[in-house]
Design a protein around this motif. Structure first.
Motif, PDB file in Angstrom:
ATOM      1  N   ASP A  28      -2.672   4.939  -2.766  1.00  0.00           N
ATOM      2  CA  ASP A  28      -4.237   4.150  -2.885  1.00  0.00           C
ATOM      3  C   ASP A  28      -4.702   5.128  -1.432  1.00  0.00           C
ATOM      4  O   ASP A  28      -6.152   4.757  -1.731  1.00  0.00           O
TER       5      ASP A  28
ATOM      6  N   GLY B 260       0.582  -0.693   0.065  1.00  0.00           N
ATOM      7  CA  GLY B 260       0.041  -0.326  -0.098  1.00  0.00           C
ATOM      8  C   GLY B 260       0.903   1.455   0.068  1.00  0.00           C
ATOM      9  O   GLY B 260       1.661   1.152   0.113  1.00  0.00           O
TER      10      GLY B 260
ATOM     11  N   ASN C  60      -8.880   4.590  -2.255  1.00  0.00           N
ATOM     12  CA  ASN C  60      -9.871   3.645  -2.122  1.00  0.00           C
ATOM     13  C   ASN C  60     -10.498   2.893  -1.054  1.00  0.00           C
ATOM     14  O   ASN C  60      -9.810   2.608  -0.096  1.00  0.00           O
TER      15      ASN C  60
ATOM     16  N   HIS D  49      -8.396  -0.464   0.413  1.00  0.00           N
ATOM     17  CA  HIS D  49      -7.202   0.141   0.653  1.00  0.00           C
ATOM     18  C   HIS D  49      -6.833   0.899   2.142  1.00  0.00           C
ATOM     19  O   HIS D  49      -7.020   0.728   3.469  1.00  0.00           O
TER      20      HIS D  49
END
Length: 210
Positions: free
Chosen positions: A152, A93, A188, A191
């Motif tokens: 992310d 991530g 996201n 995430h």
């Protein structure tokens, strides 16, 4: 979700505090940050976040410390995947920490396991490459934020004062900071959940280590 997402900013506070101890910095950290420009605050925070994660993941000399470090790493960064080589892959991530004031010039780019080939030296973990940070200029951060392949999640504080508030107001619940519009989270959904889960584990682990 509601338990993990609010943990994100709070885990940063825990990492900064623990990192300052791991780095043997003086107890005047908050006062020092308060006198520095935004970019220096970013540099200090980036280093302390790395030190905080390093404190959790460093295997140390004792079997107990090594076991806890391995368990934390495997729970948060190892993903079992039968389609991956060796049956596992690593969480990679990418998170951008900023403020809403461009003049702050406070931007930190945090990446998890950016180069999986460097995670181990022999059979021992290398904490310094599991979570890495980079301080960016405002222009660099703007370009990065517009690239969904490289970011992310964005944690955006109102200003530097809001960041310092995480250290100066240790009893303030992060939900309160969210309601006060001191912190905004975007990115996201998957995430958000994963970062939130890691953040919660960080908070629990660091609180237990105090």
């Amino acid at each position: 979700m509601h338990a993990t997402i609010p943990a994100l900013p709070n885990s940063i506070r825990q990492l900064v505090i623990t990192g300052s101890r791991a780095g043997e910095l003086s107890g005047e950290l908050t006062g020092l940050f308060d006198r520095l420009a935004g970019r220096l605050v970013a540099q200090g925070m980036a280093k302390l976040i790395e030190l905080g994660f390093g404190f959790l993941i460093c295997e140390g000399l004792s079997d107990d410390k090594a076991e806890r470090a391995r368990a934390f790493f495997e729970e948060n960064f190892v993903i079992r995947d039968p389609n991956a080589e060796g049956g596992i892959r690593y969480y990679q991530g990418k998170i951008l920490i900023r403020t809403r004031k461009p003049e702050d010039d406070m931007n930190i780019y945090l990446r998890c396991c950016p180069d999986s080939s460097r995670l181990y030296r022999g059979d021992r973990l290398r904490p310094s490459v599991i979570v890495t940070t980079e301080v960016l200029s405002e222009d660099e951060a703007e370009q990065l934020e517009r690239d969904p392949e490289r970011v992310d999640l964005v944690i955006r504080f109102k200003d530097i004062k809001a960041i310092l508030g995480l250290i100066e107001r240790p009893d303030t619940h992060v939900v309160q900071l969210l309601l006060e519009n001191q912190v905004q989270l975007s990115g996201n959904f998957g995430h958000l959940f994963k970062f939130g889960a890691i953040a919660k584990n960080v908070e629990l682990a660091l609180t237990g280590a105090e």
